[in-house]
Design a protein around this motif. Structure first.
Motif, mmCIF file in Angstrom:
data_model
loop_
_atom_site.group_PDB
_atom_site.id
_atom_site.type_symbol
_atom_site.label_atom_id
_atom_site.label_comp_id
_atom_site.label_asym_id
_atom_site.label_seq_id
_atom_site.Cartn_x
_atom_site.Cartn_y
_atom_site.Cartn_z
ATOM 1 N N ARG A 1 153.164 121.713 110.523
ATOM 2 C CA ARG A 1 152.599 121.559 109.185
ATOM 3 C C ARG A 1 153.703 121.338 108.146
ATOM 4 O O ARG A 1 153.561 120.532 107.230
ATOM 5 C CB ARG A 1 151.765 122.795 108.826
ATOM 6 C CG ARG A 1 150.457 122.921 109.625
ATOM 7 C CD ARG A 1 149.933 124.348 109.565
ATOM 8 N NE ARG A 1 148.576 124.519 110.056
ATOM 9 C CZ ARG A 1 148.233 124.621 111.330
ATOM 10 N NH1 ARG A 1 149.181 124.551 112.265
ATOM 11 N NH2 ARG A 1 146.970 124.792 111.678
ATOM 12 N N TYR B 1 148.275 113.124 110.161
ATOM 13 C CA TYR B 1 146.908 113.573 110.442
ATOM 14 C C TYR B 1 146.814 114.413 111.710
ATOM 15 O O TYR B 1 145.721 114.757 112.142
ATOM 16 C CB TYR B 1 145.980 112.353 110.538
ATOM 17 C CG TYR B 1 146.046 111.492 109.304
ATOM 18 C CD1 TYR B 1 145.489 111.930 108.109
ATOM 19 C CD2 TYR B 1 146.704 110.266 109.309
ATOM 20 C CE1 TYR B 1 145.571 111.169 106.954
ATOM 21 C CE2 TYR B 1 146.785 109.488 108.160
ATOM 22 C CZ TYR B 1 146.216 109.952 106.990
ATOM 23 O OH TYR B 1 146.302 109.197 105.842
ATOM 24 N N ARG C 1 155.069 117.763 108.288
ATOM 25 C CA ARG C 1 154.186 116.838 107.570
ATOM 26 C C ARG C 1 154.561 116.801 106.086
ATOM 27 O O ARG C 1 154.625 115.730 105.473
ATOM 28 C CB ARG C 1 152.729 117.278 107.726
ATOM 29 C CG ARG C 1 151.708 116.444 106.948
ATOM 30 C CD ARG C 1 150.338 117.089 107.113
ATOM 31 N NE ARG C 1 149.245 116.257 106.625
ATOM 32 C CZ ARG C 1 148.584 116.461 105.497
ATOM 33 N NH1 ARG C 1 148.946 117.463 104.694
ATOM 34 N NH2 ARG C 1 147.578 115.682 105.152
ATOM 35 N N THR D 1 146.925 117.690 113.967
ATOM 36 C CA THR D 1 146.674 119.111 113.774
ATOM 37 C C THR D 1 147.309 119.967 114.863
ATOM 38 O O THR D 1 147.347 121.183 114.739
ATOM 39 C CB THR D 1 145.163 119.393 113.744
ATOM 40 O OG1 THR D 1 144.573 118.921 114.968
ATOM 41 C CG2 THR D 1 144.508 118.692 112.565
ATOM 42 N N PHE E 1 146.514 121.829 107.738
ATOM 43 C CA PHE E 1 147.698 121.099 107.294
ATOM 44 C C PHE E 1 148.622 121.900 106.388
ATOM 45 O O PHE E 1 149.713 121.429 106.070
ATOM 46 C CB PHE E 1 147.271 119.820 106.563
ATOM 47 C CG PHE E 1 146.479 118.882 107.426
ATOM 48 C CD1 PHE E 1 147.043 118.302 108.550
ATOM 49 C CD2 PHE E 1 145.148 118.592 107.133
ATOM 50 C CE1 PHE E 1 146.309 117.446 109.357
ATOM 51 C CE2 PHE E 1 144.415 117.746 107.930
ATOM 52 C CZ PHE E 1 144.987 117.162 109.051
ATOM 53 N N GLY F 1 141.187 116.732 109.861
ATOM 54 C CA GLY F 1 141.253 117.968 110.636
ATOM 55 C C GLY F 1 140.317 117.961 111.825
ATOM 56 O O GLY F 1 140.600 118.577 112.860
#
Length: 498
Positions: free
Chosen positions: A41, A78, A44, A80, A154, A438
């Protein structure tokens, strides 16, 4: 077996050894996976948010303003899953997000690093305390919400609860499956502001009984034990933690004045006094979707005039599910296995985007993330219709409403805007970059679902932006590293359809 490495991990392990010693081995075993989940996360954010100390990005290589280089895998904004297990800062490997932030040495990074440590430790605790088996199709709303073990898909602070002790997490957090006893605090009716109809079973003569979360009672209101309480109300915590489901009754949103994930949430006086107007408005505009989407009603709200003692009662989304149907929070959909079907995912994307774009054209931008948005599934698992709860953060365009002949009620000023960018950010950032991403779990899967769904979407003024523009999303890490900047900050992600 791995061991706790950071101060936060060690603190949680020490507390757990006192409170639930039998859970320590499982907690320790879950730490590496939790670190990777939080690091993914964080990666990202590092690769896509406008962080002032990142000078240049080239796929998985970041050039920092001080000359150092940060290397990691090619980013999927995108994704997860825990696909990032290590990154290298000037060649030095880092598999722990807390230590990485400390090594980066960026402004306000020390406080955020500790939050990341809490996120890792709480995530490991949440994963460690799961039942070996659970019903494949739960029959209650709180059982569905318990399945969202990893929290926000995220946000690096997906499970950060630094104000909660280990014992309090086990006692109050939904993924641990507790039954929470809300204290009923009597307050003279004349000293309260009330919206809607406060129920008779939460009255005691001329006093109103306000449900109080036990954490709030212990840390903010600080009564002496049960002194002053007129009983308790047993309820199951939902994803937001401060909202709980009363078995067979409403959902109760309580005041809980602590930071959860990003923000310190409270129940302000204006949100109480305006709750009925906002609820009625939400019901009226939802009728324009021809049954595709329903909005849960606010039944009553009360406050003593402060932000520390307040409660809101909402009807359960279950009222919109018929016999044989399932009511599932979108955040829990990955636990059903349904999104693995490309056809199912495209149908779900088509349903959500049709309803969202129709309301956006009308002038209402929903914050349709995986917590606020629920889907009704048929007995065979097909997505049938949607339910939306908690209207507090929607955005409403007076100009668009006027064009469609919809009266504008007396809504809070912060909700009203005719800024097209703000309206599209609200819907696309929450629904596409949040709920749909998600659910899909990867960029390629999201792209395929959207490509199929958009063929059948209604032609609205906002559809070209969805097809062509970069996709907005909240810059969640930038917000945590900018304590002096109020409100949301934004970034963009590559459009999956581009």
């Amino acid at each position: 077996m791995d061991r706790p490495r950071t101060t936060v991990e060690a603190e949680v392990a020490e507390e757990l050894a006192v409170v639930r010693p039998g859970l320590v081995p499982r907690f320790t075993a879950e730490l590496p996976g939790a670190r990777a989940a939080v690091l993914s996360r964080l990666w990202r954010a590092l690769t896509h948010e406008p962080l002032p100390w990142v000078r240049r990005r080239d796929r998985g290589t970041l050039r920092l303003s001080d000359g150092r280089t940060l290397d990691g895998p090619a980013p999927d904004p995108y994704a997860t899953g825990a696909y990032v297990t290590v990154v290298h800062l000037d060649g030095v490997p880092h598999d722990d997000p807390e230590r990485l932030l400390i090594a980066l040495g960026v402004p306000h990074g020390a406080a955020f690093a500790r939050e990341l440590g809490h996120s890792v430790a709480s995530l490991a605790l949440s994963r460690a305390n799961q039942e070996e088996s659970s019903p494949p199709w739960p029959s209650t709303d709180w059982e569905w919400e318990r399945r969202v073990v990893d929290g926000h898909p995220f946000h690096p602070n997906c499970r950060a609860r630094p104000a909660f002790s280990v014992a309090e997490q086990l006692a109050y957090a939904p993924e641990h499956g507790p039954l929470v006893e809300l204290g009923l605090l009597p307050v003279r009716a004349e000293a309260c502001l009330v919206a809607g109809a406060w129920p008779d079973d939460l009255r005691d003569g001329d006093r109103l009984l306000i449900p109080v979360h036990p954490w709030q009672a212990a840390h903010v209101l600080k009564p002496s034990g049960d002194e002053g309480l007129a009983g308790v109300l047993a309820a199951h915590p939902l994803m937001s933690l401060r909202t709980l489901a009363v078995p067979g009754g409403p959902h109760v949103k309580t005041a809980l004045s602590t930071r959860l994930t990003s923000s310190v949430r409270d129940i302000s006086v204006p949100s109480v006094t305006g709750s009925g107007v906002l609820s009625d408005f939400g019901e009226r505009v939802a009728e324009r979707t021809d049954g595709l989407l329903h909005v849960t009603r606010t039944l009553g709200a009360v406050t003593d005039g402060s932000q520390d003692l307040a409660a809101v009662l909402r009807e359960s989304p279950r009222v919109f599910a018929g016999p044989g149907e399932h009511m599932v929070p979108v955040a829990a959909l990955p636990t059903t296995g349904l999104p693995s079907s490309p056809a199912w995912l495209a149908d779900f994307a088509r349903l959500t985007l049709t309803a969202g774009l129709r309301l956006l054209e009308l002038g209402v931008a929903l914050e349709a993330h995986g917590q606020n948005l629920l889907v009704v599934l048929s007995g065979s698992g097909a997505p049938v219709r949607l339910v939306y709860r908690d209207l507090a953060d929607i955005r409403v365009s007076p100009a668009r409403l006027a064009r469609h002949g919809v009266p504008l009620p007396d809504l809070p000023a912060r909700i009203r805007t005719d800024d097209v960018t703000a309206l599209r950010r609200k819907l696309f950032g929450s629904l596409v970059a949040g709920a749909l991403a998600g659910t899909a779990g990867t960029g390629p899967v999201l792209r395929d679902a959207l490509e199929t769904a958009v063929r059948d979407l209604p032609s609205t003024p906002d559809l070209p932006a969805l097809r062509q523009d970069a996709l907005p999303t909240k810059a969640l890490t930038l917000m945590r590293l900018s304590p002096g900047t109020p409100g949301d900050q934004w970034t963009t992600l590559p459009n999956p359809l581009g």
